[in-house]
Design a protein around this motif. Sequence first.
Motif, PDB file in Angstrom:
ATOM      1  N   LYS A 170       0.803  -1.224   0.000  1.00 21.39           N
ATOM      2  CA  LYS A 170       0.000   0.000   0.000  1.00 21.39           C
ATOM      3  C   LYS A 170       0.834   1.272   0.000  1.00 21.39           C
ATOM      4  O   LYS A 170       0.301   2.358  -0.211  1.00 21.39           O
ATOM      5  CB  LYS A 170      -0.960   0.007   1.186  1.00 21.39           C
ATOM      6  CG  LYS A 170      -0.310   0.016   2.548  1.00 21.39           C
ATOM      7  CD  LYS A 170      -1.364  -0.033   3.641  1.00 21.39           C
ATOM      8  CE  LYS A 170      -0.714  -0.024   5.023  1.00 21.39           C
ATOM      9  NZ  LYS A 170      -1.722  -0.071   6.076  1.00 21.39           N
ATOM     10  N   ASN A 177      -5.811   7.055  -4.628  1.00 24.63           N
ATOM     11  CA  ASN A 177      -6.431   7.169  -3.307  1.00 24.63           C
ATOM     12  C   ASN A 177      -7.670   6.299  -3.188  1.00 24.63           C
ATOM     13  O   ASN A 177      -7.989   5.798  -2.112  1.00 24.63           O
ATOM     14  CB  ASN A 177      -6.800   8.631  -3.012  1.00 24.63           C
ATOM     15  CG  ASN A 177      -5.565   9.439  -2.647  1.00 24.63           C
ATOM     16  OD1 ASN A 177      -4.592   8.897  -2.140  1.00 24.63           O
ATOM     17  ND2 ASN A 177      -5.614  10.739  -2.903  1.00 24.63           N
ATOM     18  N   GLU A 178      -8.381   6.117  -4.301  1.00 25.30           N
ATOM     19  CA  GLU A 178      -9.608   5.321  -4.275  1.00 25.30           C
ATOM     20  C   GLU A 178      -9.340   3.857  -3.894  1.00 25.30           C
ATOM     21  O   GLU A 178     -10.245   3.158  -3.468  1.00 25.30           O
ATOM     22  CB  GLU A 178     -10.310   5.373  -5.646  1.00 25.30           C
ATOM     23  CG  GLU A 178     -10.860   6.732  -6.025  1.00 25.30           C
ATOM     24  CD  GLU A 178      -9.785   7.681  -6.568  1.00 25.30           C
ATOM     25  OE1 GLU A 178     -10.088   8.879  -6.708  1.00 25.30           O
ATOM     26  OE2 GLU A 178      -8.647   7.228  -6.820  1.00 25.30           O
ATOM     27  N   GLN A 180      -6.800   2.988  -1.745  1.00 28.01           N
ATOM     28  CA  GLN A 180      -6.178   2.894  -0.428  1.00 28.01           C
ATOM     29  C   GLN A 180      -7.184   2.366   0.587  1.00 28.01           C
ATOM     30  O   GLN A 180      -8.393   2.549   0.425  1.00 28.01           O
ATOM     31  CB  GLN A 180      -5.657   4.269   0.017  1.00 28.01           C
ATOM     32  CG  GLN A 180      -4.481   4.785  -0.796  1.00 28.01           C
ATOM     33  CD  GLN A 180      -3.211   3.976  -0.588  1.00 28.01           C
ATOM     34  OE1 GLN A 180      -3.130   3.129   0.280  1.00 28.01           O
ATOM     35  NE2 GLN A 180      -2.211   4.243  -1.425  1.00 28.01           N
ATOM     36  N   LYS A 182      -9.780   2.037   3.348  1.00 27.89           N
ATOM     37  CA  LYS A 182     -10.707   3.032   3.895  1.00 27.89           C
ATOM     38  C   LYS A 182     -11.522   2.395   5.007  1.00 27.89           C
ATOM     39  O   LYS A 182     -11.997   1.274   4.876  1.00 27.89           O
ATOM     40  CB  LYS A 182     -11.674   3.527   2.810  1.00 27.89           C
ATOM     41  CG  LYS A 182     -11.006   4.226   1.637  1.00 27.89           C
ATOM     42  CD  LYS A 182     -10.681   5.655   1.984  1.00 27.89           C
ATOM     43  CE  LYS A 182     -10.308   6.475   0.767  1.00 27.89           C
ATOM     44  NZ  LYS A 182      -8.950   6.325   0.330  1.00 27.89           N
ATOM     45  N   ARG A 185     -15.232   1.698   3.961  1.00 22.69           N
ATOM     46  CA  ARG A 185     -15.563   0.757   2.886  1.00 22.69           C
ATOM     47  C   ARG A 185     -16.214  -0.489   3.491  1.00 22.69           C
ATOM     48  O   ARG A 185     -15.717  -1.041   4.476  1.00 22.69           O
ATOM     49  CB  ARG A 185     -14.303   0.363   2.118  1.00 22.69           C
ATOM     50  CG  ARG A 185     -14.601  -0.564   0.936  1.00 22.69           C
ATOM     51  CD  ARG A 185     -13.380  -0.890   0.122  1.00 22.69           C
ATOM     52  NE  ARG A 185     -12.869   0.290  -0.526  1.00 22.69           N
ATOM     53  CZ  ARG A 185     -11.592   0.482  -0.849  1.00 22.69           C
ATOM     54  NH1 ARG A 185     -10.697  -0.442  -0.584  1.00 22.69           N
ATOM     55  NH2 ARG A 185     -11.201   1.580  -1.429  1.00 22.69           N
TER      56      ARG A 185
END
Length: 199
Positions: A170, A177-178, A180, A182, A185
């Motif tokens: 990572k 960024n989408e 990475q 979260k 999520r």
Amino acid sequence: MPDDLDVLTPGHFLIGTSLSALPQEDLEDLFTAFIRFDDYSTRPQRKINDKLAPIREVFDLFVQNCIMAYSPGSHRGCPFRVYMKSKPDKYGLKIWAMADSKNSYSANLQVYLGKINNKPEKNQGERVVLDLVEPLGTGYGVTTDNFFTSLPLADKLAEKKLTLCGTLRKNKSYIPNELQPKLFRPEFSSALVFATNDS
């Protein structure tokens, strides 16, 4: 001990019987009862001073043959043995392998020979994959772990008409960024991104 193996014990004979036709337990009994590596009648006397008396003669012959058949050279260890802290056996040889995913056949191999001029190699994972896939034609899919997987590698494999599937570390700067991790999520969800040739 008789010269042939026809006589097993007094009153028991093998007449025209192949040893391979005997059951395994009978063979074990035969070998235990009759195969000797020394003179049994003198063994008790020899055992007083030599605990290895039952096999001393054959052992000494074995050692003599070892000495006669091999001349050891100077040995300072393998110059490309590596330390791998995550492995159960910490020291060994590192061999990169390209294997068929269906039957695990090693289609290409490369031994890691250590640092060059005592400097770590840049983009080593990429270079190794490109070396290993050299014999492949087009249309293959290559799967790698995060040591090897990179966007530049995917681009270079695409030029060879090969696809790449693999995990990414990572901390790579080219990961959008989408993609990475979260916190918001949903569990077990996926995200898919793609690039066109002009972007």
